[in-house]
Design a protein around this motif. Sequence first.
Motif, PDB file in Angstrom:
ATOM      1  N   ARG A   1      26.987  22.698  -2.672  1.00 49.82           N
ATOM      2  CA  ARG A   1      25.815  21.912  -3.072  1.00 49.82           C
ATOM      3  C   ARG A   1      25.724  20.548  -2.391  1.00 49.82           C
ATOM      4  O   ARG A   1      24.708  19.866  -2.496  1.00 49.82           O
ATOM      5  N   TRP A   2      26.777  20.109  -1.682  1.00 49.51           N
ATOM      6  CA  TRP A   2      26.857  18.752  -1.142  1.00 49.51           C
ATOM      7  C   TRP A   2      25.597  18.340  -0.377  1.00 49.51           C
ATOM      8  O   TRP A   2      25.076  17.242  -0.587  1.00 49.51           O
ATOM      9  N   SER A   3      25.089  19.174   0.493  1.00 52.59           N
ATOM     10  CA  SER A   3      23.945  18.782   1.319  1.00 52.59           C
ATOM     11  C   SER A   3      22.657  18.598   0.519  1.00 52.59           C
ATOM     12  O   SER A   3      21.743  17.906   0.975  1.00 52.59           O
ATOM     13  N   GLN A   4      22.580  19.176  -0.684  1.00 50.21           N
ATOM     14  CA  GLN A   4      21.395  19.009  -1.517  1.00 50.21           C
ATOM     15  C   GLN A   4      21.555  17.916  -2.579  1.00 50.21           C
ATOM     16  O   GLN A   4      20.613  17.592  -3.286  1.00 50.21           O
ATOM     17  N   MET A   5      22.743  17.349  -2.693  1.00 49.70           N
ATOM     18  CA  MET A   5      22.998  16.343  -3.731  1.00 49.70           C
ATOM     19  C   MET A   5      22.376  14.994  -3.360  1.00 49.70           C
ATOM     20  O   MET A   5      22.252  14.647  -2.192  1.00 49.70           O
ATOM     21  N   THR A   6      22.039  14.247  -4.416  1.00 49.37           N
ATOM     22  CA  THR A   6      21.620  12.863  -4.224  1.00 49.37           C
ATOM     23  C   THR A   6      22.877  12.017  -3.987  1.00 49.37           C
ATOM     24  O   THR A   6      24.002  12.467  -4.244  1.00 49.37           O
ATOM     25  N   ASN A   7      22.687  10.797  -3.529  1.00 57.92           N
ATOM     26  CA  ASN A   7      23.835   9.910  -3.342  1.00 57.92           C
ATOM     27  C   ASN A   7      24.573   9.667  -4.654  1.00 57.92           C
ATOM     28  O   ASN A   7      25.803   9.588  -4.673  1.00 57.92           O
ATOM     29  N   GLU A   8      23.837   9.567  -5.747  1.00 58.85           N
ATOM     30  CA  GLU A   8      24.474   9.364  -7.055  1.00 58.85           C
ATOM     31  C   GLU A   8      25.354  10.565  -7.416  1.00 58.85           C
ATOM     32  O   GLU A   8      26.481  10.399  -7.893  1.00 58.85           O
ATOM     33  N   GLU A   9      24.838  11.759  -7.190  1.00 57.26           N
ATOM     34  CA  GLU A   9      25.630  12.963  -7.465  1.00 57.26           C
ATOM     35  C   GLU A   9      26.868  13.000  -6.576  1.00 57.26           C
ATOM     36  O   GLU A   9      27.959  13.359  -7.024  1.00 57.26           O
TER      37      GLU A   9
END
Length: 60
Positions: free
Chosen positions: A35-43
């Motif tokens: 999921r890393w590439s779809q995460m927000t910076n906060e996530e």
Amino acid sequence: MSVADKVSSPCVSVCALDENDICIGCQRTGDEILRWSQMTNEERREVLKSVAGREEKVAL
């Protein structure tokens, strides 16, 4: 958001999941890696906090 503004991946190119689905290189779970590439910076920051906790456990 530019590429320079994104939280960097903790990947160290040592990619192998252990029996707990944790990468032995970066300490992320398989799901976190996917999921890393779809995460927000906060996530991503939250994942990095989890990674730090996992690293402490491994160091003990």
